[in-house]
Design a protein around this motif. Structure first.
Motif, PDB file in Angstrom:
ATOM      1  N   PHE A  74      13.170   6.178  -7.389  1.00 50.32           N
ATOM      2  CA  PHE A  74      13.077   7.013  -6.199  1.00 50.32           C
ATOM      3  C   PHE A  74      13.067   6.160  -4.933  1.00 50.32           C
ATOM      4  CE2 PHE A  74      11.052  10.353  -8.989  1.00 50.32           C
ATOM      5  CZ  PHE A  74      12.087  11.271  -8.848  1.00 50.32           C
ATOM      6  N   VAL A  75      13.747   6.682  -3.910  1.00 57.78           N
ATOM      7  CA  VAL A  75      13.740   6.068  -2.581  1.00 57.78           C
ATOM      8  C   VAL A  75      13.049   7.069  -1.655  1.00 57.78           C
ATOM      9  CG1 VAL A  75      15.127   5.120  -0.707  1.00 57.78           C
ATOM     10  CG2 VAL A  75      15.914   4.898  -3.083  1.00 57.78           C
ATOM     11  N   PRO A  76      11.736   6.896  -1.402  1.00 65.45           N
ATOM     12  CA  PRO A  76      10.995   7.880  -0.611  1.00 65.45           C
ATOM     13  C   PRO A  76      11.296   7.787   0.874  1.00 65.45           C
ATOM     14  CG  PRO A  76       9.542   6.095  -1.272  1.00 65.45           C
ATOM     15  CD  PRO A  76      10.867   5.831  -1.929  1.00 65.45           C
ATOM     16  N   VAL A  77      11.431   8.940   1.513  1.00 65.20           N
ATOM     17  CA  VAL A  77      11.725   9.008   2.938  1.00 65.20           C
ATOM     18  C   VAL A  77      10.885  10.127   3.548  1.00 65.20           C
ATOM     19  CG1 VAL A  77      13.488   9.476   4.686  1.00 65.20           C
ATOM     20  CG2 VAL A  77      14.098   8.187   2.627  1.00 65.20           C
ATOM     21  N   CYS A  78      10.233   9.863   4.674  1.00 64.38           N
ATOM     22  CA  CYS A  78       9.562  10.902   5.460  1.00 64.38           C
ATOM     23  C   CYS A  78      10.156  10.863   6.860  1.00 64.38           C
ATOM     24  CB  CYS A  78       8.052  10.695   5.519  1.00 64.38           C
ATOM     25  SG  CYS A  78       7.236  11.955   6.550  1.00 64.38           S
ATOM     26  N   PRO A  79      10.987  11.823   7.218  1.00 63.00           N
ATOM     27  CA  PRO A  79      11.642  11.790   8.530  1.00 63.00           C
ATOM     28  C   PRO A  79      10.660  11.803   9.696  1.00 63.00           C
ATOM     29  CG  PRO A  79      12.703  13.380   7.084  1.00 63.00           C
ATOM     30  CD  PRO A  79      11.454  12.948   6.395  1.00 63.00           C
ATOM     31  N   GLU A  80       9.587  12.620   9.591  1.00 65.99           N
ATOM     32  CA  GLU A  80       8.633  12.705  10.704  1.00 65.99           C
ATOM     33  C   GLU A  80       7.975  11.355  10.988  1.00 65.99           C
ATOM     34  OE1 GLU A  80       8.597  16.907   8.903  1.00 65.99           O
ATOM     35  OE2 GLU A  80       8.777  14.846   8.207  1.00 65.99           O
ATOM     36  N   VAL A  81       7.532  10.692   9.913  1.00 67.66           N
ATOM     37  CA  VAL A  81       6.927   9.370  10.090  1.00 67.66           C
ATOM     38  C   VAL A  81       7.961   8.374  10.607  1.00 67.66           C
ATOM     39  CG1 VAL A  81       5.880   7.415   8.867  1.00 67.66           C
ATOM     40  CG2 VAL A  81       5.122   9.754   8.368  1.00 67.66           C
ATOM     41  N   ALA A  82       9.180   8.475  10.085  1.00 64.26           N
ATOM     42  CA  ALA A  82      10.233   7.525  10.464  1.00 64.26           C
ATOM     43  C   ALA A  82      10.592   7.605  11.945  1.00 64.26           C
ATOM     44  CB  ALA A  82      11.479   7.752   9.611  1.00 64.26           C
ATOM     45  N   ILE A  83      10.477   8.807  12.541  1.00 62.34           N
ATOM     46  CA  ILE A  83      10.831   8.938  13.961  1.00 62.34           C
ATOM     47  C   ILE A  83       9.630   8.695  14.866  1.00 62.34           C
ATOM     48  CG2 ILE A  83      12.721  10.519  13.457  1.00 62.34           C
ATOM     49  CD1 ILE A  83      10.936  12.793  14.530  1.00 62.34           C
ATOM     50  N   GLY A  84       8.493   8.298  14.268  1.00 58.41           N
ATOM     51  CA  GLY A  84       7.363   7.874  15.080  1.00 58.41           C
ATOM     52  C   GLY A  84       6.211   8.839  15.199  1.00 58.41           C
ATOM     53  N   LEU A  85       6.274   9.987  14.496  1.00 62.70           N
ATOM     54  CA  LEU A  85       5.144  10.910  14.521  1.00 62.70           C
ATOM     55  C   LEU A  85       4.049  10.373  13.608  1.00 62.70           C
ATOM     56  CD1 LEU A  85       6.985  14.362  14.346  1.00 62.70           C
ATOM     57  CD2 LEU A  85       6.220  13.096  16.370  1.00 62.70           C
ATOM     58  N   GLY A  86       2.817  10.452  14.034  1.00 64.29           N
ATOM     59  CA  GLY A  86       1.715   9.887  13.265  1.00 64.29           C
ATOM     60  C   GLY A  86       1.284  10.774  12.114  1.00 64.29           C
ATOM     61  N   THR A  87       0.307  10.291  11.359  1.00 59.95           N
ATOM     62  CA  THR A  87      -0.296  11.058  10.272  1.00 59.95           C
ATOM     63  C   THR A  87      -1.808  10.879  10.356  1.00 59.95           C
ATOM     64  OG1 THR A  87       1.619  10.597   8.851  1.00 59.95           O
ATOM     65  CG2 THR A  87      -0.374  11.391   7.774  1.00 59.95           C
ATOM     66  N   PRO A  88      -2.567  11.986  10.552  1.00 59.40           N
ATOM     67  CA  PRO A  88      -2.089  13.361  10.780  1.00 59.40           C
ATOM     68  C   PRO A  88      -1.446  13.510  12.160  1.00 59.40           C
ATOM     69  CG  PRO A  88      -4.462  13.257  11.033  1.00 59.40           C
ATOM     70  CD  PRO A  88      -4.040  11.898  10.546  1.00 59.40           C
TER      71      PRO A  88
END
Length: 320
Positions: free
Chosen positions: A44-58
């Motif tokens: 698997f190659v995991p991707v989170c677009p929101e995190v990738a564009i700079g949105l934090g968690t939470p």
């Protein structure tokens, strides 16, 4: 090819489905199917677009608003937070960069990753009927129309799951063919391997693709091959029915008509009929067919992808 000798196949996946805490609330949406079953067969190659564009968690949740065919992705509390262009651009970048993946599993109903039925809110505060697509998912699907892409929730349906994974292995085989060096002979051999799989999924395209391959010598291969493969992947996306599977089983049994005794023929026909009627799953008549072909080998049938399009221990045909 035995399961142990199959090359590792890469699949892109929404990171939260693997249990990574990347959702807006710091949680995840771990999928047991992905993390406990499919992980044994794929890388698997995991991707989170929101995190990738700079949105934090939470982070502040986002939602889709406006035209369902061209929505905006904005913050639920601060609408001035608009990440529409960023999500779309990242989808295009992933599509261009992950050229070695053979499929993609997306998080359903997500404003970034949902394939369809994602809520798109109107000015009155209510979502439009039918919804739309997540912006990252839309960009990915637009850029890679041949790539097998599916949502995690739909994979709970055994028919859709079997179809999706069949397409992944077909896509991966084509990728290996391109890496090895495509020739007209190899393309014809590849098509020959998928004849009965095509007959099961889309009988009309089975005929159309056969006619197309017959003209492979009339067009430069670099133009012919991509168009052929796009048509093939589109045809394989159609889900096979008990009727079309039964038709293929009957064709396969025809290769044994000179080898089987009357009782064996009757038993095979009885199981095919029981499958067609929904009494037994596909694996039952297919297992008997494989048994007879082990006793009476046929090189052409042994090479057919339909006989084992995915690893046997995935048990995908036990539920269809």
């Amino acid at each position: 090819m035995t399961d142990s000798l199959r090359p590792t196949i890469k699949i892109g996946i929404s990171s939260c489905l693997l249990g990574n805490p990347v959702r807006f609330n710091g949680g995840h949406k771990a999928s047991r199917l992905c993390s406990e079953t499919l992980a044994h067969h794929f890388e698997f190659v995991p991707v989170c677009p929101e995190v990738a564009i700079g949105l934090g968690t939470p982070r502040e949740p986002i939602r889709l608003v406006g035209d369902p065919d061209s929505p905006r992705a904005v913050g639920t509390k601060h609408p001035e937070l608009d990440v529409t262009e960023a999500l779309t651009a990242y989808g295009k970048r992933i599509a261009a960069g992950l050229t070695d993946v053979s499929g993609y599993i997306l998080m359903q109903k997500s404003p970034s990753c949902g394939m369809e039925r994602v809520k798109v809110y109107q000015a009155n505060g209510h979502p439009v009927e039918g919804g739309g697509s997540g912006l990252f998912a839309h960009a990915l699907m637009q850029a890679r129309p041949d790539l097998p892409i599916e949502e995690d929730g739909r994979l709970n349906d055994p028919v859709l799951r079997e179809n999706f994974l069949t397409r992944i292995f077909a896509y991966a085989e084509w990728q290996r063919l391109l890496e090895a060096g495509l020739t007209r002979k190899r393309l014809v051999e590849f098509h020959s391997r998928y004849k009965y799989q095509l007959m099961a999924t889309d009988p009309l395209q089975y005929k159309a693709l056969g006619q197309r391959v017959a003209t492979v010598g009339n067009t430069p291969l670099e133009a012919f091959a991509p168009a052929y493969f796009s048509q093939l992947m589109s045809a394989l996306k159609t889900t096979a029915s008990r009727g079309t599977h039964s038709n293929v089983l009957q064709h396969l049994s025809g290769y044994l008509k000179r080898d089987l005794e009357r009782e064996d023929k009757q038993e095979l026909q009885r199981l095919i009929a029981q499958y067609r009627e929904g009494i037994v799953p596909l694996v039952v008549p297919l297992t008997l067919l494989k048994h007879h072909f082990r006793r009476h080998p046929d090189r052409y049938i042994a090479n057919q992808a339909y006989m084992q399009p995915h690893p046997e221990n995935l048990s995908l045909r036990n539920g269809i």
